[in-house]
Scaffold this active site. Structure first.
Site, PDB file in Angstrom:
ATOM      1  N   GLU A 215      26.756  62.657 -30.607  1.00  0.00           N
ATOM      2  CA  GLU A 215      25.847  63.021 -31.699  1.00  0.00           C
ATOM      3  C   GLU A 215      24.937  61.863 -32.118  1.00  0.00           C
ATOM      4  OE1 GLU A 215      28.223  64.821 -34.746  1.00  0.00           O
ATOM      5  OE2 GLU A 215      28.945  66.395 -33.404  1.00  0.00           O
ATOM      6  N   ASP A 250      33.836  63.447 -41.961  1.00  0.00           N
ATOM      7  CA  ASP A 250      34.401  64.651 -41.354  1.00  0.00           C
ATOM      8  C   ASP A 250      35.646  64.188 -40.627  1.00  0.00           C
ATOM      9  OD1 ASP A 250      35.206  66.842 -39.935  1.00  0.00           O
ATOM     10  OD2 ASP A 250      33.462  66.939 -38.625  1.00  0.00           O
ATOM     11  N   GLU A 300      35.074  66.457 -45.189  1.00  0.00           N
ATOM     12  CA  GLU A 300      35.164  67.719 -44.453  1.00  0.00           C
ATOM     13  C   GLU A 300      36.462  67.778 -43.654  1.00  0.00           C
ATOM     14  OE1 GLU A 300      32.891  69.434 -40.543  1.00  0.00           O
ATOM     15  OE2 GLU A 300      31.719  68.232 -41.938  1.00  0.00           O
ATOM     16  N   LYS A 352      28.014  76.911 -39.690  1.00  0.00           N
ATOM     17  CA  LYS A 352      27.735  76.799 -38.252  1.00  0.00           C
ATOM     18  C   LYS A 352      27.540  78.213 -37.725  1.00  0.00           C
ATOM     19  CE  LYS A 352      30.406  72.619 -37.127  1.00  0.00           C
ATOM     20  NZ  LYS A 352      31.713  72.132 -36.620  1.00  0.00           N
ATOM     21  N   SER A 379      25.082  72.903 -40.363  1.00  0.00           N
ATOM     22  CA  SER A 379      25.536  71.965 -39.337  1.00  0.00           C
ATOM     23  C   SER A 379      25.144  72.365 -37.921  1.00  0.00           C
ATOM     24  CB  SER A 379      27.069  71.862 -39.408  1.00  0.00           C
ATOM     25  OG  SER A 379      27.586  71.114 -38.328  1.00  0.00           O
ATOM     26  N   HIS A 380      24.888  71.328 -37.124  1.00  0.00           N
ATOM     27  CA  HIS A 380      24.728  71.455 -35.670  1.00  0.00           C
ATOM     28  C   HIS A 380      26.107  71.582 -35.033  1.00  0.00           C
ATOM     29  CE1 HIS A 380      25.460  66.846 -35.041  1.00  0.00           C
ATOM     30  NE2 HIS A 380      26.308  67.391 -35.885  1.00  0.00           N
ATOM     31  N   ARG A 381      26.164  71.551 -33.689  1.00  0.00           N
ATOM     32  CA  ARG A 381      27.418  71.365 -32.956  1.00  0.00           C
ATOM     33  C   ARG A 381      27.249  70.122 -32.082  1.00  0.00           C
ATOM     34  NH1 ARG A 381      31.141  75.728 -33.567  1.00  0.00           N
ATOM     35  NH2 ARG A 381      32.602  74.054 -33.176  1.00  0.00           N
ATOM     36  N   SER A 382      28.365  69.611 -31.556  1.00  0.00           N
ATOM     37  CA  SER A 382      28.247  68.387 -30.750  1.00  0.00           C
ATOM     38  C   SER A 382      27.519  68.633 -29.428  1.00  0.00           C
ATOM     39  CB  SER A 382      29.620  67.764 -30.522  1.00  0.00           C
ATOM     40  OG  SER A 382      30.535  68.745 -30.118  1.00  0.00           O
ATOM     41  N   LYS A 403      23.776  68.506 -41.632  1.00  0.00           N
ATOM     42  CA  LYS A 403      24.206  67.420 -40.741  1.00  0.00           C
ATOM     43  C   LYS A 403      23.841  67.832 -39.332  1.00  0.00           C
ATOM     44  CE  LYS A 403      29.050  68.331 -39.601  1.00  0.00           C
ATOM     45  NZ  LYS A 403      30.336  67.676 -39.353  1.00  0.00           N
TER      46      LYS A 403
END
EC number: 4.2.1.11
Length: 444
Positions: A215, A250, A300, A352, A379-382, A403
């Site tokens: 990330e 997180d 988180e 998400k 949020s995004h994902r990795s 994020k």
């Protein structure tokens, strides 16, 4: 009225080199839009099904089944439909075309959440273009949100956990420029702290330690979690933003929860002797000591996705000064959100879209959270793509926080840059959430 004329899916690749699903939609008035879905590394067991092919190709991670489901089942069924009717289309895909359910609702096990979501995102983009309005405005209209607010970015600048090869148990250490006056200024603060952090890490751990993770954050060979917080504090000071840039974490604690209901802070060490296994209460007290010593505003996934008891204790004891964010706990699922609201398990939702698998269900989870007085972090994902949908989503739903990685790696910057464009487009009407990131607007 413009209608859908083409729905075409293909396999593309995410930022980790794994296959994912992309969908094009064409409409009768000549519009073409494209949307792609991300995938996560630390996935909650309650997430909707991400359909993968199995077998040896792409190490089992191919998505030709999901692509086939779009091209052969979903696509043909959507021809002639009006793309502005998001709720009707999502419900049709989820309830009728797929129809699979478990105790937590619609689990998308027939067609795959990655197939349904790729279409849902593309329909949303097409609906905005057909309506002649920006995507964020279309999303705001779908949700009934009258006041648009730009989010505070939460930059994941130090990586541990399942995202990194160091000893760090906790997965992400983030910086949030709450003291900025605009999103543009927030980017400036975040970028400057990031570069100061790079220098601090290089000096202390050597050049190799500034290699970046999935990330865009750094993964220095830190031995314990407090060291990560100390590095952030130093970088914020060096950048001159003490008090203006605060810290989020997180933990992704499900990744180091043991069968015996303890948490192993040394879970990455093979054959470890269990000396760093601690109870849920001891872990809660560790967080409280961090909060007392550092400017932490958000934690988180502090506990396992089934450890409702410790979530509730933590929220009761520190929920006013710190937001307790449910990610693996909630998986953006309206039914799990309802349970957490009833049990006062946490006080913020991590949004998400690919955990639940449709735009409509995502909006529902956000509206429920806001009505309960919770914060929401988009949020995004990795494993990401260049798709910027979540930037518009964060603005349209006025989540107040987003994020999407460090200010590094193009698939992360794509979202931040889109937010800069949106702020510029809004001009004098642009409002930055800033210190009100937990409650930027009244519930809608």
């Amino acid at each position: 009225m413009a209608t859908i004329t083409v729905v075409k899916a293909r396999q593309i690749f995410d930022s980790r080199g794994n296959p994912t699903v992309e969908v094009d939609i064409h409409t009768s008035n000549g519009i073409k839009v494209t949307a792609a879905v991300p995938s996560g590394a630390s996935t909650g067991i309650y997430e909707a099904l991400e359909l993968r092919d199995g077998g040896s190709d792409y190490l089992g991670k191919g998505v030709s089944k999901a692509v086939g489901n779009v091209n052969n089942i979903i696509g043909p069924a959507l021809i002639g439909k009006d793309p502005t009717q998001q709720t009707a289309i999502d419900n049709f895909m989820v309830h009728e075309l797929d129809g699979t359910q478990n105790e937590w609702g619609w689990c998308k096990q027939k067609l795959g959440a990655n197939a349904i979501l790729a279409v849902s995102l593309a329909v949303c983009k097409a609906g905005a273009v057909v309506s002649g309005i920006p995507l964020y405005k279309h999303i705001a209209n779908l949700a009934g949100n009258p006041k648009i607010v730009l989010p505070v970015p939460a930059f994941n600048v130090i990586n541990g956990g399942s995202h990194a090869g160091n000893k760090l148990a906790m997965q992400e250490f983030m910086i949030l420029p709450v003291g900025a006056a605009s999103f543009k200024e927030a980017m400036k603060m975040g970028v400057e702290v990031y570069h100061h952090l790079k220098s601090v890490i290089k000096k202390k751990y050597g050049q190799d330690a500034t290699n970046v993770g999935d990330e865009g954050g750094f993964a220095p060979n830190i031995q314990e979690n407090k060291e990560g917080l100390e590095l952030l504090k130093t970088a914020i000071e060096k950048a001159g933003y003490t008090g203006k840039v605060v810290i989020g974490m997180d933990v992704a604690a499900s990744e180091f929860y043991s069968e015996d209901k303890t948490y192993d802070l040394n879970f990455k060490e093979e054959n470890n002797n269990g000396s760093q296994k601690i109870s849920g209460d001891a872990l809660k007290d560790l967080y409280k000591s961090f909060v007392a010593e550092y400017p932490i505003v958000s934690i988180e996934d502090p506990f396992d996705q089934d450890d409702w008891e410790h979530y509730a204790k933590m929220t009761t004891e520190c929920g006013t000064e710190v937001q307790i964010v449910g990610d693996d706990l909630l998986v953006t699922n309206p039914k799990r959100v309802a349970k957490a609201i009833a049990e006062k398990s946490c006080n913020a939702l991590l949004l998400k879209v690919n955990q639940i698998g449709s735009v409509t269900e995502s909006i529902e989870a956000v509206k429920m959270s806001k009505k309960a007085g919770w914060g929401v972090m988009t949020s995004h994902r990795s494993g990401e793509t260049e798709d910027t949908f979540i930037a518009d989503l964060a603005v349209g739903l006025s989540t107040g926080q987003i994020k999407t990685g460090a200010p590094c790696r193009s698939e992360r910057l794509a979202k931040y840059n889109q937010l800069l464009r949106i702020e510029e487009e809004l001009g004098s009407e642009a409002i930055y959430a800033g210190v009100n990131f937990r409650k930027p607007v009244e519930p809608y």
